[in-house]
Scaffold this active site. Structure first.
Site, PDB file in Angstrom:
ATOM      1  N   ASN A   1      -6.973  12.502  33.163  1.00  0.00           N
ATOM      2  CA  ASN A   1      -7.607  13.608  32.425  1.00  0.00           C
ATOM      3  C   ASN A   1      -8.822  14.138  33.169  1.00  0.00           C
ATOM      4  OD1 ASN A   1      -6.347  14.289  29.687  1.00  0.00           O
ATOM      5  ND2 ASN A   1      -6.251  12.037  29.759  1.00  0.00           N
TER       6      ASN A   1
ATOM      7  N   MET B   1     -13.263   3.665  26.907  1.00  0.00           N
ATOM      8  CA  MET B   1     -12.834   2.716  25.890  1.00  0.00           C
ATOM      9  C   MET B   1     -14.005   1.992  25.226  1.00  0.00           C
ATOM     10  SD  MET B   1      -9.786   3.275  25.578  1.00  0.00           S
ATOM     11  CE  MET B   1      -8.378   4.001  26.379  1.00  0.00           C
TER      12      MET B   1
ATOM     13  N   ASN C   1     -13.685  14.090  22.928  1.00  0.00           N
ATOM     14  CA  ASN C   1     -12.795  12.995  23.313  1.00  0.00           C
ATOM     15  C   ASN C   1     -11.350  13.493  23.278  1.00  0.00           C
ATOM     16  OD1 ASN C   1     -12.003  10.274  23.895  1.00  0.00           O
ATOM     17  ND2 ASN C   1     -11.450  10.013  21.745  1.00  0.00           N
TER      18      ASN C   1
ATOM     19  N   HIS D   1      -7.530  11.958  22.594  1.00  0.00           N
ATOM     20  CA  HIS D   1      -6.887  10.768  22.034  1.00  0.00           C
ATOM     21  C   HIS D   1      -5.376  10.969  22.018  1.00  0.00           C
ATOM     22  CE1 HIS D   1      -6.534   7.086  19.760  1.00  0.00           C
ATOM     23  NE2 HIS D   1      -5.629   7.703  19.024  1.00  0.00           N
TER      24      HIS D   1
ATOM     25  N   GLY E   1     -17.551   7.285  14.081  1.00  0.00           N
ATOM     26  CA  GLY E   1     -16.345   6.514  13.819  1.00  0.00           C
ATOM     27  C   GLY E   1     -15.483   6.369  15.062  1.00  0.00           C
TER      28      GLY E   1
ATOM     29  N   ASP F   1     -12.404   7.634  16.723  1.00  0.00           N
ATOM     30  CA  ASP F   1     -11.408   8.716  16.744  1.00  0.00           C
ATOM     31  C   ASP F   1     -11.365   9.484  15.415  1.00  0.00           C
ATOM     32  OD1 ASP F   1     -10.682   7.779  19.326  1.00  0.00           O
ATOM     33  OD2 ASP F   1      -9.373   6.286  18.417  1.00  0.00           O
TER      34      ASP F   1
HETATM   35  C1  GAR Z   1      -5.469   8.870  27.752  1.00  0.00           C
HETATM   36  O1  GAR Z   1      -4.134   8.852  27.305  1.00  0.00           O
HETATM   37  C2  GAR Z   1      -6.417   9.039  26.590  1.00  0.00           C
HETATM   38  O2  GAR Z   1      -5.889   9.856  25.590  1.00  0.00           O
HETATM   39  C3  GAR Z   1      -6.593   7.623  26.135  1.00  0.00           C
HETATM   40  O3  GAR Z   1      -6.682   6.886  27.313  1.00  0.00           O
HETATM   41  C4  GAR Z   1      -5.889   7.512  28.318  1.00  0.00           C
HETATM   42  C5  GAR Z   1      -6.724   7.661  29.571  1.00  0.00           C
HETATM   43  O4  GAR Z   1      -5.933   8.110  30.633  1.00  0.00           O
HETATM   44  N1  GAR Z   1      -7.750   7.491  25.311  1.00  0.00           N
HETATM   45  C6  GAR Z   1      -7.794   6.740  24.214  1.00  0.00           C
HETATM   46  O5  GAR Z   1      -6.880   6.040  23.844  1.00  0.00           O
HETATM   47  C7  GAR Z   1      -9.116   6.814  23.454  1.00  0.00           C
HETATM   48  N2  GAR Z   1      -9.011   6.231  22.161  1.00  0.00           N
HETATM   49  P1  GAR Z   1      -6.589   8.690  31.965  1.00  0.00           P
HETATM   50  O6  GAR Z   1      -7.635   7.656  32.426  1.00  0.00           O
HETATM   51  O7  GAR Z   1      -5.452   8.792  32.916  1.00  0.00           O
HETATM   52  O8  GAR Z   1      -7.212  10.009  31.633  1.00  0.00           O
END
Ligand code: GAR
Length: 180
Positions: free
Chosen positions: A16, A80, A97, A99, A133, A135
């Site tokens: 991302n 995280m 964020n 999600h 909170g 998410d």
């Molecule tokens: C993504 O899928 C994001 O939506 C998730 O972690 C991944 C990171 O991928 N985030 C969560 O689960 C937050 N609660 P990336 O490092 O390749 O962007």
């Protein structure tokens, strides 16, 4: 082009981050990770974007805040850790964020696994404002994907991530345009 400065916080592979950097390279002035060896830091270094390792633990949000002077918008991209005070109040409606579910469904870890275990027929991803909170903040943008009968957690996550890489830049563009 907006001159607002963006900081990205991530713990993982940084796909991302890459999607955001393709559109906002000149505005991303800092990438922070709580993991010293996170791929997101290598990807930022490859683009000559300043990076920082801020380990988790006591007073994380206070320590993060001390590095964010001059930043207009914070984008969590696979970060995280929970964001807490005083960071939340210092950046009202300025922390986003992404999600990997259609919130409010499947908050927390491994949302794509939760969707499969729930026998969901569709899932997706959500860009939202960050609040205290997990998410739970106000939703900005969502995209849906089907959950196919032969999906594994990996194939579903990959399908969701394709959409993440589209809607996160789109949401950031909209928020930047509205920032005063
Ligand atoms: C993504 O899928 C994001 O939506 C998730 O972690 C991944 C990171 O991928 N985030 C969560 O689960 C937050 N609660 P990336 O490092 O390749 O962007």
């Amino acid at each position: 082009m907006s001159s607002k400065k963006i900081a990205i916080l991530g713990s993982g592979t940084g796909s991302n981050f890459t999607a955001l950097a393709e559109q906002f390279r000149d505005q991303i002035t800092l990438v922070i990770s709580d993991k010293e060896d996170a791929l997101i830091l290598n990807k930022a270094k490859d683009l000559n974007i300043p990076t920082m390792h801020v380990p988790g633990g006591k007073d994380l949000s206070q320590r993060l805040l001390s590095h964010l002077e001059g930043i207009d918008l914070i984008c969590l991209a696979g970060f995280m850790r929970l964001i807490r005070e005083p960071l939340l109040s210092a950046f009202p409606q300025r922390i986003l964020n992404i999600h990997p579910s259609l919130l409010p469904k499947y908050p927390g870890l491994c949302a794509w696994e939760q969707a499969i275990e729930d026998n969901a027929k569709e899932s997706g991803c959500t860009v939202h404002y960050v609040d205290a909170g997990m998410d739970t903040g106000e939703i900005i943008l969502q995209a849906k994907v089907p959950v196919l009968p032969d999906d594994t957690p990996q194939t579903l996550h990959a399908r969701i991530q394709e959409q993440e890489h589209l809607i996160y830049p789109k949401a950031v563009r909209k928020i930047l345009a509205d920032l005063t």
